[in-house]
Design an enzyme around this catalytic site. Structure first.
Site, PDB file in Angstrom:
ATOM      1  N   SER A  72       0.825  -1.211   0.000  1.00 53.75           N
ATOM      2  CA  SER A  72       0.000   0.000   0.000  1.00 53.75           C
ATOM      3  C   SER A  72       0.862   1.265   0.000  1.00 53.75           C
ATOM      4  O   SER A  72       2.016   1.265   0.426  1.00 53.75           O
ATOM      5  CB  SER A  72      -0.922   0.002   1.224  1.00 53.75           C
TER       6      SER A  72
HETATM    7  N1  SAM Z   1      -0.693  -4.744   4.070  1.00 51.35           N
HETATM    8  C1  SAM Z   1       0.019  -5.144   2.890  1.00 51.35           C
HETATM    9  C2  SAM Z   1       1.398  -4.554   2.845  1.00 51.35           C
HETATM   10  O1  SAM Z   1       1.767  -3.790   3.749  1.00 51.35           O
HETATM   11  O2  SAM Z   1       2.116  -4.880   1.887  1.00 51.35           O
HETATM   12  C3  SAM Z   1      -0.730  -4.813   1.643  1.00 51.35           C
HETATM   13  C4  SAM Z   1      -1.933  -5.642   1.511  1.00 51.35           C
HETATM   14  S1  SAM Z   1      -2.366  -5.963  -0.156  1.00 51.35           S
HETATM   15  C5  SAM Z   1      -3.037  -4.403  -0.637  1.00 51.35           C
HETATM   16  C6  SAM Z   1      -3.763  -7.021   0.128  1.00 51.35           C
HETATM   17  C7  SAM Z   1      -3.379  -8.406   0.571  1.00 51.35           C
HETATM   18  O3  SAM Z   1      -4.532  -9.046   1.093  1.00 51.35           O
HETATM   19  C8  SAM Z   1      -2.875  -9.309  -0.557  1.00 51.35           C
HETATM   20  O4  SAM Z   1      -1.635  -9.834  -0.240  1.00 51.35           O
HETATM   21  C9  SAM Z   1      -3.939 -10.389  -0.662  1.00 51.35           C
HETATM   22  O5  SAM Z   1      -3.428 -11.652  -1.051  1.00 51.35           O
HETATM   23  C10 SAM Z   1      -4.463 -10.414   0.761  1.00 51.35           C
HETATM   24  N2  SAM Z   1      -5.797 -10.972   0.929  1.00 51.35           N
HETATM   25  C11 SAM Z   1      -6.887 -10.846   0.147  1.00 51.35           C
HETATM   26  N3  SAM Z   1      -7.932 -11.509   0.689  1.00 51.35           N
HETATM   27  C12 SAM Z   1      -7.495 -12.051   1.854  1.00 51.35           C
HETATM   28  C13 SAM Z   1      -8.099 -12.838   2.880  1.00 51.35           C
HETATM   29  N4  SAM Z   1      -9.386 -13.201   2.843  1.00 51.35           N
HETATM   30  N5  SAM Z   1      -7.328 -13.206   3.934  1.00 51.35           N
HETATM   31  C14 SAM Z   1      -6.021 -12.858   4.013  1.00 51.35           C
HETATM   32  N6  SAM Z   1      -5.401 -12.120   3.070  1.00 51.35           N
HETATM   33  C15 SAM Z   1      -6.124 -11.711   2.009  1.00 51.35           C
END
Ligand code: SAM
Length: 232
Positions: A72
């Site tokens: 992000s």
């Molecule tokens: N917080 C992260 C960082 O600092 O890099 C960025 C998050 S990224 C925008 C969104 C993440 O959420 C992705 O890695 C995706 O695989 C994960 N994701 C999506 N649905 C999810 C779920 N139900 N449970 C856990 N992770 C999930």
């Protein structure tokens, strides 16, 4: 314009870029909590981006990390972290270490910022490869963050209750099981809305129940899971 390459080991240059990010992108846009500014000024974002994007590490935007996922934008990480009010939790709870659930580990950057704020962090990621990469990063940086592979839209009751929950992916509504995993006085921040755009939404657990507030518009990749969106 192509920027001159900086080697990963060039700590001074990265430190300068980090300080500039804190001033311009964070303080300049209204982030005030000194603990958040200090954590963002300490965590080496360059260690969380794809090596091919190293020169963009401190740009004012989200960056691809593979598998269609992103690390992000620094401002949004700071905004979400500030909204959790972890320093207030400590004051209200006799300096107790806040337990935080980070949903959507991705690169691990948000989790590392929470750890730098002094939280005990459990981070959930549905993609096992991303989870393993984040574990490696945490180990290399000496960070004690527990990474669980699974559907974070249902939270992680095993380690509840949490002082804070941060959801780093967009959900159509606040995932049902999450507010109940907050401790009294705990705070949850999540992007809520449609797949294309959302509102950063805060939920606070108070003695009267749950207080909800919409903070600002945002755009996140979808939370895929039982209490999120269906896989496209
Ligand atoms: N917080 C992260 C960082 O600092 O890099 C960025 C998050 S990224 C925008 C969104 C993440 O959420 C992705 O890695 C995706 O695989 C994960 N994701 C999506 N649905 C999810 C779920 N139900 N449970 C856990 N992770 C999930």
């Amino acid at each position: 314009m192509r920027r001159p390459a900086i080697r990963l080991e060039d700590e001074r240059r990265w430190g300068d870029l980090r300080a500039e990010m804190v001033e311009r992108q964070l303080r300049g846009r209204g982030i005030r909590a000194p603990e958040v500014l200090a954590a963002m000024g300490r965590v080496p974002r360059e260690r969380f981006v794809d090596p091919g994007m190293l020169s963009l590490a401190y740009d004012d935007r989200a960056l691809g990390i593979g598998g269609g996922q992103t690390i992000s934008q620094p401002y949004i990480v700071a905004r979400m972290t500030e909204a959790l009010e972890l320093p207030r939790w400590r004051v209200d709870h006799g300096d107790e270490t806040p337990k935080v659930l980070d949903v959507g580990t991705g690169s691990g950057y948000q989790a590392a910022i929470l750890e730098a704020m002094g939280a005990e962090v459990t981070s959930m990621e549905r993609d096992a490869d991303l989870a393993e990469e984040a574990r490696q990063r945490f180990a290399n940086l000496g960070l004690r963050i527990v990474v669980i592979v699974g559907d974070g839209s249902a939270g992680y009751p095993d380690a509840a209750p949490y002082a804070a929950i941060v959801v780093g992916a967009a959900a159509p509504a606040i995932p049902d099981p999450l507010p109940d995993q907050l401790a009294l006085g705990g705070r949850l921040v999540a992007p809520v809305g449609r797949r294309e755009h959302q509102w950063l939404t805060l939920v606070e657990r108070t003695v009267e129940g749950f207080r909800r507030e919409e903070l600002e518009p945002c755009v996140f990749v979808p939370l895929i899971g039982r209490f999120g969106f269906a896989e496209a």
